[in-house]
Write a protein that holds these residues in place. Structure first.
Motif, PDB file in Angstrom:
ATOM      1  N   MET A 170     -67.071   4.049   5.692  1.00  0.00           N
ATOM      2  CA  MET A 170     -66.204   4.603   6.726  1.00  0.00           C
ATOM      3  C   MET A 170     -66.673   5.975   7.197  1.00  0.00           C
ATOM      4  SD  MET A 170     -64.235   2.213   7.459  1.00  0.00           S
ATOM      5  CE  MET A 170     -63.179   3.079   8.616  1.00  0.00           C
ATOM      6  N   GLY A 171     -67.411   6.693   6.343  1.00  0.00           N
ATOM      7  CA  GLY A 171     -67.986   7.959   6.792  1.00  0.00           C
ATOM      8  C   GLY A 171     -68.987   7.735   7.909  1.00  0.00           C
ATOM      9  N   HIS A 172     -69.810   6.674   7.775  1.00  0.00           N
ATOM     10  CA  HIS A 172     -70.739   6.317   8.851  1.00  0.00           C
ATOM     11  C   HIS A 172     -69.980   5.959  10.123  1.00  0.00           C
ATOM     12  CE1 HIS A 172     -73.658   5.062   5.455  1.00  0.00           C
ATOM     13  NE2 HIS A 172     -74.176   6.124   6.043  1.00  0.00           N
ATOM     14  N   VAL A 173     -68.947   5.135   9.965  1.00  0.00           N
ATOM     15  CA  VAL A 173     -68.176   4.701  11.136  1.00  0.00           C
ATOM     16  C   VAL A 173     -67.603   5.910  11.861  1.00  0.00           C
ATOM     17  CG1 VAL A 173     -66.171   3.376  11.928  1.00  0.00           C
ATOM     18  CG2 VAL A 173     -67.627   2.464  10.103  1.00  0.00           C
ATOM     19  N   ARG A 174     -67.133   6.889  11.087  1.00  0.00           N
ATOM     20  CA  ARG A 174     -66.529   8.055  11.720  1.00  0.00           C
ATOM     21  C   ARG A 174     -67.556   8.892  12.474  1.00  0.00           C
ATOM     22  NH1 ARG A 174     -62.641  12.937   9.237  1.00  0.00           N
ATOM     23  NH2 ARG A 174     -61.384  13.061  11.121  1.00  0.00           N
ATOM     24  N   VAL A 175     -68.671   9.242  11.819  1.00  0.00           N
ATOM     25  CA  VAL A 175     -69.632  10.136  12.463  1.00  0.00           C
ATOM     26  C   VAL A 175     -70.246   9.492  13.699  1.00  0.00           C
ATOM     27  CG1 VAL A 175     -71.623   9.459  11.039  1.00  0.00           C
ATOM     28  CG2 VAL A 175     -71.558  11.722  12.070  1.00  0.00           C
ATOM     29  N   MET A 220     -60.970   9.825   3.386  1.00  0.00           N
ATOM     30  CA  MET A 220     -60.377   9.726   2.044  1.00  0.00           C
ATOM     31  C   MET A 220     -59.617   8.418   1.893  1.00  0.00           C
ATOM     32  SD  MET A 220     -61.119  12.975   1.199  1.00  0.00           S
ATOM     33  CE  MET A 220     -60.036  13.723  -0.006  1.00  0.00           C
ATOM     34  N   GLY A 221     -59.652   7.898   0.688  1.00  0.00           N
ATOM     35  CA  GLY A 221     -58.887   6.701   0.375  1.00  0.00           C
ATOM     36  C   GLY A 221     -57.894   6.989  -0.732  1.00  0.00           C
ATOM     37  N   GLN A 222     -56.820   6.205  -0.781  1.00  0.00           N
ATOM     38  CA  GLN A 222     -55.805   6.413  -1.817  1.00  0.00           C
ATOM     39  C   GLN A 222     -56.251   5.731  -3.106  1.00  0.00           C
ATOM     40  OE1 GLN A 222     -51.753   5.005  -0.952  1.00  0.00           O
ATOM     41  NE2 GLN A 222     -51.085   7.099  -1.342  1.00  0.00           N
ATOM     42  N   GLU A 234     -62.774   1.374   2.025  1.00  0.00           N
ATOM     43  CA  GLU A 234     -62.431   0.431   3.090  1.00  0.00           C
ATOM     44  C   GLU A 234     -63.722  -0.148   3.618  1.00  0.00           C
ATOM     45  OE1 GLU A 234     -61.108  -2.010   4.859  1.00  0.00           O
ATOM     46  OE2 GLU A 234     -59.271  -0.814   5.118  1.00  0.00           O
ATOM     47  N   ASN A 235     -63.767  -1.457   3.765  1.00  0.00           N
ATOM     48  CA  ASN A 235     -64.965  -2.135   4.237  1.00  0.00           C
ATOM     49  C   ASN A 235     -64.935  -2.237   5.754  1.00  0.00           C
ATOM     50  OD1 ASN A 235     -67.172  -3.725   4.720  1.00  0.00           O
ATOM     51  ND2 ASN A 235     -66.536  -5.431   3.406  1.00  0.00           N
ATOM     52  N   PRO A 236     -65.874  -1.571   6.442  1.00  0.00           N
ATOM     53  CA  PRO A 236     -65.883  -1.661   7.900  1.00  0.00           C
ATOM     54  C   PRO A 236     -65.983  -3.099   8.416  1.00  0.00           C
ATOM     55  CG  PRO A 236     -67.337   0.106   7.158  1.00  0.00           C
ATOM     56  CD  PRO A 236     -66.913  -0.644   5.943  1.00  0.00           C
ATOM     57  N   GLU A 237     -66.661  -3.952   7.648  1.00  0.00           N
ATOM     58  CA  GLU A 237     -66.813  -5.339   8.102  1.00  0.00           C
ATOM     59  C   GLU A 237     -65.467  -6.054   8.154  1.00  0.00           C
ATOM     60  OE1 GLU A 237     -69.827  -7.504   6.094  1.00  0.00           O
ATOM     61  OE2 GLU A 237     -71.425  -6.470   7.182  1.00  0.00           O
ATOM     62  N   ARG A 238     -64.571  -5.704   7.229  1.00  0.00           N
ATOM     63  CA  ARG A 238     -63.232  -6.306   7.271  1.00  0.00           C
ATOM     64  C   ARG A 238     -62.504  -5.897   8.546  1.00  0.00           C
ATOM     65  NH1 ARG A 238     -57.904  -5.350   6.571  1.00  0.00           N
ATOM     66  NH2 ARG A 238     -58.217  -3.105   6.330  1.00  0.00           N
ATOM     67  N   LEU A 239     -62.652  -4.630   8.905  1.00  0.00           N
ATOM     68  CA  LEU A 239     -62.007  -4.144  10.127  1.00  0.00           C
ATOM     69  C   LEU A 239     -62.603  -4.809  11.363  1.00  0.00           C
ATOM     70  CD1 LEU A 239     -61.831  -0.343   9.235  1.00  0.00           C
ATOM     71  CD2 LEU A 239     -59.944  -1.966   9.205  1.00  0.00           C
ATOM     72  N   ARG A 244     -59.876  12.709   6.825  1.00  0.00           N
ATOM     73  CA  ARG A 244     -59.155  11.541   7.338  1.00  0.00           C
ATOM     74  C   ARG A 244     -58.612  10.745   6.166  1.00  0.00           C
ATOM     75  NH1 ARG A 244     -56.390   8.252   9.825  1.00  0.00           N
ATOM     76  NH2 ARG A 244     -56.971   7.244  11.778  1.00  0.00           N
ATOM     77  N   ARG A 245     -57.281  10.718   6.026  1.00  0.00           N
ATOM     78  CA  ARG A 245     -56.660   9.883   5.007  1.00  0.00           C
ATOM     79  C   ARG A 245     -56.494   8.480   5.575  1.00  0.00           C
ATOM     80  NH1 ARG A 245     -51.984  13.436   1.869  1.00  0.00           N
ATOM     81  NH2 ARG A 245     -53.421  14.972   0.969  1.00  0.00           N
ATOM     82  N   TRP A 246     -57.343   7.597   5.093  1.00  0.00           N
ATOM     83  CA  TRP A 246     -57.387   6.271   5.687  1.00  0.00           C
ATOM     84  C   TRP A 246     -56.244   5.391   5.187  1.00  0.00           C
ATOM     85  CZ3 TRP A 246     -59.495   4.093   9.681  1.00  0.00           C
ATOM     86  CH2 TRP A 246     -59.403   2.707   9.801  1.00  0.00           C
ATOM     87  N   SER A 247     -55.495   4.869   6.127  1.00  0.00           N
ATOM     88  CA  SER A 247     -54.449   3.901   5.800  1.00  0.00           C
ATOM     89  C   SER A 247     -54.181   3.070   7.041  1.00  0.00           C
ATOM     90  CB  SER A 247     -53.166   4.614   5.351  1.00  0.00           C
ATOM     91  OG  SER A 247     -52.509   5.203   6.453  1.00  0.00           O
TER      92      SER A 247
END
Length: 859
Positions: free
Chosen positions: A78-83, A547-549, A596-601, A624-627
């Protein structure tokens, strides 16, 4: 209820919309359906070619958007997806603003992680790396990122690292690469040396996490300290934008450059060895009486020494005695000091403690200031130092003992000693391996190590250390501008109008080391005349971590998958044991089960929604608190955009007529739409272009959507020019975030009959949305002109956009000083002012009236 006839007319129109005359792709014509996952996937597949493969504009000027290139781990996180969502949105924004945008991608492909993974799989590192690159490239394409793949580079490709070796040889030629014996940090797990910067405050490796050991090894260094003062002063460069606390991080790392270094020669057992002497008082290089050195100094290890040690002072060309002492208070980070007891009381106390007899000299005989300058001049002319640096900053240790890295282009000859590989023999290519079943070094590969000396042609051996991967990434931003060059690292002319990088995007974890090394390399290449500027990056955008919970058993610290945790009231417990569980936000990690798996999204929502989810709600610089909490709002916005286009097409197809609105009421609604279109265009532009707070810009677009949906009568959809222009502006401004979805919305807009604003010069109705011009406010719309006095808001004026865009600083100050609310606070006079004009958005005039307020941080 609308008539059945109207509905049938609309349905027939929707059925035939795909054959509406259009020079380019037409809409899919699915407006009669509610937008859902399947429709969005169809849209993305349909528009992917236009979104991914647009022609590169030949426009001028150029805008260079550079996200930090990734390490090819094999899977995006998800860091890659964000940048890359950030960089892609900014790329599309600037293209809409008429720039030729450079948005390159490549691979930081050398290093330990790839080699360790290859060992686990018993395959060569290059095969593992190649497969990972192919996999990640496909994922980036699936996300619809508009990279210029013609510029793709990989640091493990000989065509790239040939020029890393070339730059190393240039450093060597200029006395900035050198070899010496040093106490180094040894990682016992990865079995390689680490730079001081790669060891954390607890003494653990940044990679393996184990405690590092100390070893004495002969290693290669780059003398970054020679540029320390220039790099420190460069942080004041007015061209730097938005560096914020990164400037303080760089300053802290470099330290106060309040001393100088000179390289002396130590006579140990009849052998002369080089060592550095640092002091705040350069006059001591001329008038110093002796040197004190720690017994743990690397040059003393493995040798017998006594009180008869001496060194050669290159400033005076005379010998100085060297004393060994561990009780002296040395400068921070140093294990050597030069003493001048006749001028320095502390040095006098050291002399007395060591029972050193010093001839007394009249202090007036020494001109401290002029002699300090003289010593620096001599050191500089002899190329033995004289540069200003902090005592704690060390040179860059680049030697690594593992296979997977850029070979250091050095040959060792028993006759000629250290011999650089000739430029014409570059690259020194890594030997290929059939397998990689264990930790392997170049030293074990005899066929590769053994060679002939380039000078005398005797039998010789190659250097078996490879370079730190930070060397590869210290100059890649220049290679991106000329990636196919076979004759030089890059052609200087290719850098014209493209450097410095306009905006550099990456994680804060690289804000010290990588940025420091990249700045050093840029300054060095500039000193060779290879570049136009010293500072490589104009604006920084440091994105926050995703960030993930995570769930951790309180008693043991064991991490648990979410499915093994249950919530009982307000308390979290492990399902099996019932033990209390701590819930916290942490960096995403497989070991913490919070990733979080970007492929799932991508599979669940498509690439546009994935990008929107990562960009919405939270500015790029904030963690980024991912939820899934963001999901409903984003889905709802897409649904509202879809419904707006559906209703627009329905009423335009019938040219809906009604007498429910009087001309005055119709005009009132149009005026409101006009006002909102201009306001949200100005604020969205400001946050996309100037603050890079994309999430705030997105919220402005959501507000504009609400304007076009709340209590808008059908006849406004059908006959309002302002509604049509606002809808067009909304789709264009949303396109950098969701380019596929907006391409379909735009195709729908183009298919509408009875377009009222076809004559509008700002919109090219023949082109798709990605080829439009970014909307601007109307000339007569009034924008904010704010005045701050000593940091506080004192006056806000509204000025027509056409006038504000041409308002220069002198006139701006005059206008504000004529305002009573400003006069009240400037009676003490104006010490200085700073004017910020954001064309088409706003202007801010900062006035400072006293020296204390001069320290106020300007926003």
């Amino acid at each position: 209820m609308y008539s059945l006839k109207l509905f049938r007319t609309f349905s027939n129109f929707m059925h035939n919309v795909t054959i509406t005359f259009r020079r380019k792709k037409t809409s899919l014509g699915l407006w009669h359906e509610d937008v859902n996952r399947d429709i969005k996937i169809k849209i993305e597949k349909y528009w992917s070619n236009e979104v991914l493969h647009r022609e590169i504009s030949n426009a001028d000027p150029v805008y260079y958007v550079l996200p930090m290139f990734p390490y090819p781990s094999g899977n995006l996180h998800m860091g890659h997806v964000r940048v890359y969502s950030i960089s892609d949105a900014l790329t599309r924004f600037h293209k809409l603003n008429g720039y030729k945008v450079i948005h390159p991608i490549g691979w930081d492909a050398f290093g330990l992680p790839a080699e360790n993974a290859a060992i686990e799989r018993n395959i060569p590192p290059y095969k593992w790396t190649k497969s990972n690159i192919e996999r990640m490239k496909q994922q980036l394409l699936q996300l619809g990122f508009e990279f210029d793949w013609t510029r793709e580079i990989s640091t493990c490709n000989p065509h790239y690292y040939k020029w890393t070796q070339y730059i190393f040889l240039k450093l060597l030629e200029n006395g900035l690469a050198y070899q010496c014996k040093a106490e180094v940090n040894w990682d016992p797990v990865d079995q390689t040396v680490l730079a001081d910067e790669q060891v954390d405050d607890l003494g653990c490796s940044w990679r393996s996490g184990v405690k590092v050991e100390k070893k004495l090894l002969t290693q290669w260094f780059i003398k970054t300290t020679k540029y320390a003062k220039k790099l420190l002063d460069g942080l004041k460069d007015k061209s730097l934008e938005n560096w914020k606390d990164i400037i303080n991080l760089q300053r802290h790392w470099i330290g106060d450059c309040d001393g100088t270094v000179v390289t002396f020669k130590l006579n140990v057992d009849g052998t002369m060895k080089l060592f550095d002497v640092w002091t705040k008082n350069p006059y001591k290089y001329i008038h110093g009486n002796f040197i004190v050195m720690k017994s743990s100094h690397p040059l003393l290890q493995g040798h017998t020494y006594n009180s008869g040690l001496s060194c050669l002072n290159p400033i005076t060309d005379s010998e100085m005695p060297v004393y060994i002492c561990d009780t002296v208070e040395y400068p921070e980070g140093r294990d050597v000091l030069i003493a001048c007891p006749t001028q320095d009381e502390t040095d006098n106390q050291i002399a007395q403690a060591l029972q050193i007899s010093i001839d007394q000299v009249n202090k007036k005989d020494i001109a401290i200031e002029s002699d300090s300058l003289k010593a620096i001049e001599i050191a500089t002319n002899k190329n033995v130092g004289g540069h200003f640096v902090s005592s704690k900053l060390k040179d860059w240790l680049i030697s690594r003992q593992r296979y997977w890295g850029t070979p250091i282009p050095i040959i060792y000859c028993p006759k000629c000693n250290i011999v650089p590989v000739p430029y014409e023999d570059l690259p020194v290519v890594l030997p290929e391996l059939d397998t990689h079943s264990g930790i392997q070094t170049l030293q074990s590969l005899d066929n590769w190590v053994n060679c002939k000396c380039p000078k005398c042609h005797s039998n010789a051996k190659r250097e078996t250390d490879t370079m730190d991967t930070f060397v590869d990434s210290s100059w890649y931003f220049y290679r991106f501008l000329d990636p196919k060059n076979e004759f030089a690292p890059f052609n200087k002319e290719k850098l014209k109008n493209s450097t410095p990088v306009d905006i550099y995007i990456g994680g804060k974890e690289h804000a010290v080391l990588h940025l420091y090394y990249a700045r050093f390399m840029s300054y060095f290449l500039n000193s060779l005349g290879m570049t136009y500027v010293e500072e490589p990056f104009k604006k920084l955008l440091v994105q926050g971590m995703v960030m993930g919970q995570s769930y951790k058993v309180k008693s043991s610290g064991k991490y648990l998958p979410p499915e093994n945790v249950e919530k009982v009231g307000e308390i979290y417990k492990e399902k099996v044991t019932g033990e209390p569980v701590l819930v916290q936000w942490e960096k995403m990690s497989k070991s913490k089960y919070n990733g979080e798996n970007p492929e799932r999204l991508l599979e669940s929502y498509g690439c546009d929604m994935t990008r929107l989810l990562i960009l919405a709600d939270v500015p790029p610089g904030t963690p980024r608190r991912w939820s899934d909490a963001t999901l409903p709002g984003c889905l709802n916005w897409q649904h509202r955009l879809w419904m707006t286009m559906r209703e627009f097409l329905k009423y335009r197809a019938n040219n809906f007529e009604s007498n429910s609105l009087s001309p005055e009421e119709f005009k009132k609604i149009e005026n409101k739409i006009w006002e909102n279109r201009n306001y949200f265009t100005a604020t969205t532009t400001y946050h996309f272009r100037d603050t890079q707070k994309l999430s705030v810009g997105i919220s402005r677009l959501q507000s504009l959507t609400s304007t076009l949906r709340n209590n808008i009568p059908p006849e406004v959809y059908a006959r309002s020019k302002e509604f049509e222009l606002a809808l067009a502006a909304l789709i264009i401004m949303a396109s950098p975030i969701t380019p596929h979805f907006c391409s379909e919305l735009w195709a729908g807009l183009l298919s509408a009959p009875h377009r009222i604003s076809s004559h509008n010069s700002t919109i090219n109705w023949e082109n798709n949305v990605l080829e439009q011009n970014w909307p601007t406010v109307d000339d007569h719309y009034k924008l904010s002109f704010l005045c701050k006095v000593d940091g506080a808001d004192r006056c806000e004026l509204k000025i027509k956009a056409a006038e504000l865009n041409n308002l220069h600083e002198e006139r701006a100050l005059q206008v504000m000083l004529n305002e009573e609310s400003v006069q009240k606070w400037t009676r003490r006079g104006v010490l200085r002012q700073k004017y910020e004009l954001y064309p088409g958005c706003r202007a801010i005039l900062h006035i400072f009236t006293n020296k204390k307020q001069k320290q106020v941080e300007e926003v």
